[in-house]
Design a protein around this motif. Structure first.
Motif, PDB file in Angstrom:
ATOM      1  N   GLN A  58      -0.395  -3.411 -14.826  1.00 28.42           N
ATOM      2  CA  GLN A  58      -0.377  -4.534 -16.033  1.00 28.42           C
ATOM      3  C   GLN A  58       0.872  -4.466 -16.658  1.00 28.42           C
ATOM      4  N   PRO A  59       1.532  -3.356 -16.883  1.00 30.88           N
ATOM      5  CA  PRO A  59       2.809  -3.638 -17.687  1.00 30.88           C
ATOM      6  C   PRO A  59       3.886  -3.986 -16.810  1.00 30.88           C
ATOM      7  N   TYR A  60       3.524  -3.627 -15.422  1.00 27.50           N
ATOM      8  CA  TYR A  60       4.900  -4.075 -14.570  1.00 27.50           C
ATOM      9  C   TYR A  60       4.821  -5.519 -14.414  1.00 27.50           C
ATOM     10  N   PHE A  61       3.618  -6.083 -14.183  1.00 28.52           N
ATOM     11  CA  PHE A  61       3.716  -7.788 -13.865  1.00 28.52           C
ATOM     12  C   PHE A  61       3.944  -8.330 -15.387  1.00 28.52           C
ATOM     13  N   SER A  62       3.542  -7.697 -16.506  1.00 23.55           N
ATOM     14  CA  SER A  62       3.830  -8.289 -17.552  1.00 23.55           C
ATOM     15  C   SER A  62       5.186  -8.678 -17.864  1.00 23.55           C
ATOM     16  N   SER A  63       6.002  -7.611 -17.350  1.00 23.90           N
ATOM     17  CA  SER A  63       7.414  -7.563 -17.783  1.00 23.90           C
ATOM     18  C   SER A  63       8.080  -8.482 -16.790  1.00 23.90           C
ATOM     19  N   LYS A  64       7.307  -9.063 -15.733  1.00 22.68           N
ATOM     20  CA  LYS A  64       7.805 -10.007 -14.762  1.00 22.68           C
ATOM     21  C   LYS A  64       7.981 -11.604 -15.502  1.00 22.68           C
ATOM     22  N   ALA A  65       8.803 -12.421 -15.135  1.00 22.65           N
ATOM     23  CA  ALA A  65       8.826 -13.659 -15.350  1.00 22.65           C
ATOM     24  C   ALA A  65       7.738 -14.507 -14.464  1.00 22.65           C
ATOM     25  N   ASP A  66       7.034 -15.293 -15.056  1.00 27.85           N
ATOM     26  CA  ASP A  66       6.178 -16.243 -14.298  1.00 27.85           C
ATOM     27  C   ASP A  66       5.056 -15.646 -13.735  1.00 27.85           C
ATOM     28  N   THR A 117       0.869  -1.196   0.057  1.00 21.68           N
ATOM     29  CA  THR A 117      -0.101   0.168   0.141  1.00 21.68           C
ATOM     30  C   THR A 117       0.837   1.158  -0.067  1.00 21.68           C
ATOM     31  N   ARG A 118       0.469   2.374  -0.542  1.00 21.21           N
ATOM     32  CA  ARG A 118       0.917   3.429  -0.328  1.00 21.21           C
ATOM     33  C   ARG A 118       0.246   4.595   0.719  1.00 21.21           C
ATOM     34  N   SER A 119      -0.719   4.008   1.272  1.00 20.53           N
ATOM     35  CA  SER A 119      -1.482   4.698   2.120  1.00 20.53           C
ATOM     36  C   SER A 119      -0.748   5.658   3.169  1.00 20.53           C
ATOM     37  N   MET A 120       0.400   4.757   3.496  1.00 22.85           N
ATOM     38  CA  MET A 120       1.216   5.346   4.704  1.00 22.85           C
ATOM     39  C   MET A 120       2.467   6.424   4.231  1.00 22.85           C
ATOM     40  N   GLN A 121       2.432   6.530   2.739  1.00 19.39           N
ATOM     41  CA  GLN A 121       3.501   7.549   2.297  1.00 19.39           C
ATOM     42  C   GLN A 121       3.122   8.868   2.266  1.00 19.39           C
ATOM     43  N   PRO A 122       3.925   9.779   3.062  1.00 18.02           N
ATOM     44  CA  PRO A 122       3.809  11.336   3.120  1.00 18.02           C
ATOM     45  C   PRO A 122       3.984  11.762   1.693  1.00 18.02           C
ATOM     46  N   ASN A 123       2.867  12.962   1.518  1.00 20.87           N
ATOM     47  CA  ASN A 123       2.972  13.751   0.300  1.00 20.87           C
ATOM     48  C   ASN A 123       3.057  12.978  -0.963  1.00 20.87           C
ATOM     49  N   ALA A 128       6.743  -4.146  -3.668  1.00 25.53           N
ATOM     50  CA  ALA A 128       6.694  -2.794  -2.804  1.00 25.53           C
ATOM     51  C   ALA A 128       7.573  -1.835  -3.130  1.00 25.53           C
ATOM     52  N   THR A 129       9.021  -2.370  -3.107  1.00 22.05           N
ATOM     53  CA  THR A 129       9.840  -1.291  -3.568  1.00 22.05           C
ATOM     54  C   THR A 129       9.755  -0.577  -4.825  1.00 22.05           C
ATOM     55  N   ASP A 130       9.456  -1.317  -5.789  1.00 23.65           N
ATOM     56  CA  ASP A 130       9.154  -0.825  -7.142  1.00 23.65           C
ATOM     57  C   ASP A 130       8.092   0.061  -7.265  1.00 23.65           C
ATOM     58  N   PHE A 131       6.994  -0.279  -6.411  1.00 23.17           N
ATOM     59  CA  PHE A 131       5.916   0.644  -6.466  1.00 23.17           C
ATOM     60  C   PHE A 131       5.857   1.769  -5.492  1.00 23.17           C
ATOM     61  N   ARG A 132       7.034   1.839  -4.777  1.00 20.59           N
ATOM     62  CA  ARG A 132       7.286   2.993  -3.729  1.00 20.59           C
ATOM     63  C   ARG A 132       6.017   2.951  -2.633  1.00 20.59           C
ATOM     64  N   TYR A 176      -6.946  -4.739  -5.020  1.00 19.41           N
ATOM     65  CA  TYR A 176      -8.421  -4.266  -4.780  1.00 19.41           C
ATOM     66  C   TYR A 176      -8.096  -2.807  -3.940  1.00 19.41           C
ATOM     67  N   MET A 177      -8.999  -2.232  -4.505  1.00 21.27           N
ATOM     68  CA  MET A 177      -9.216  -0.577  -4.048  1.00 21.27           C
ATOM     69  C   MET A 177      -7.839   0.107  -3.832  1.00 21.27           C
ATOM     70  N   GLY A 178      -6.845   0.186  -4.798  1.00 17.52           N
ATOM     71  CA  GLY A 178      -5.670   0.480  -4.931  1.00 17.52           C
ATOM     72  C   GLY A 178      -4.588  -0.091  -4.119  1.00 17.52           C
ATOM     73  N   GLU A 179      -4.987  -1.216  -3.529  1.00 17.98           N
ATOM     74  CA  GLU A 179      -3.654  -1.842  -3.047  1.00 17.98           C
ATOM     75  C   GLU A 179      -3.629  -3.627  -3.464  1.00 17.98           C
ATOM     76  N   LEU A 180      -2.331  -4.066  -3.266  1.00 20.27           N
ATOM     77  CA  LEU A 180      -2.133  -5.349  -3.571  1.00 20.27           C
ATOM     78  C   LEU A 180      -2.147  -6.265  -2.330  1.00 20.27           C
ATOM     79  N   TYR A 181      -2.969  -7.289  -2.393  1.00 17.88           N
ATOM     80  CA  TYR A 181      -2.794  -8.146  -1.375  1.00 17.88           C
ATOM     81  C   TYR A 181      -2.287  -9.581  -1.713  1.00 17.88           C
TER      82      TYR A 181
END
Length: 102
Positions: A26-34, A8-14, A92-96, A71-76
């Motif tokens: 979609q483009p992020y995961f399609s570039s990943k193997a498996d 989640t990004r909900s705790m990221q300031p600013n 999580a790092t790649d999505f900041r 789901y609702m802007g977060e990955l579970y």
């Protein structure tokens, strides 16, 4: 028992864009193997089958299929294999974003 986590990004300031969007995923995961994208996740049990609609990015790890659900802007994701932890941290790092249990 599996532990469930959310990315989640909900705790990221600013952060101007707090939600993780399907358009980002979609483009992020399609570039990943498996990884494959599915709009329906089917779970088969001994006595029944259940289908869940949504946005799922499914990681194939050996014979296991491990879904990341947007789901609702977060990955579970439920951590069922230790090999998933470094992958979850990388995503999580790649999505900041942060990782939160629950």
């Amino acid at each position: 028992m599996n532990q469930r986590f959310r990315i989640t990004r909900s705790m990221q300031p600013n952060s101007s864009n707090q939600e993780i969007s399907l358009e980002e995923c979609q483009p992020y995961f399609s570039s990943k193997a498996d990884f494959t994208y599915q709009t329906v996740l089917t779970v088969k049990g001994e006595e029944s089958t259940m289908s869940i609609e949504g946005d799922f990015f499914v990681w194939k790890h050996g014979e296991a299929l491990i879904p990341f659900r947007l789901y609702m802007g977060e990955l579970y994701v439920a951590v069922s294999h230790q090999e998933l932890v470094p992958l979850m941290i990388e995503i999580a790092t790649d999505f900041r974003a942060d990782i939160v249990e629950g």
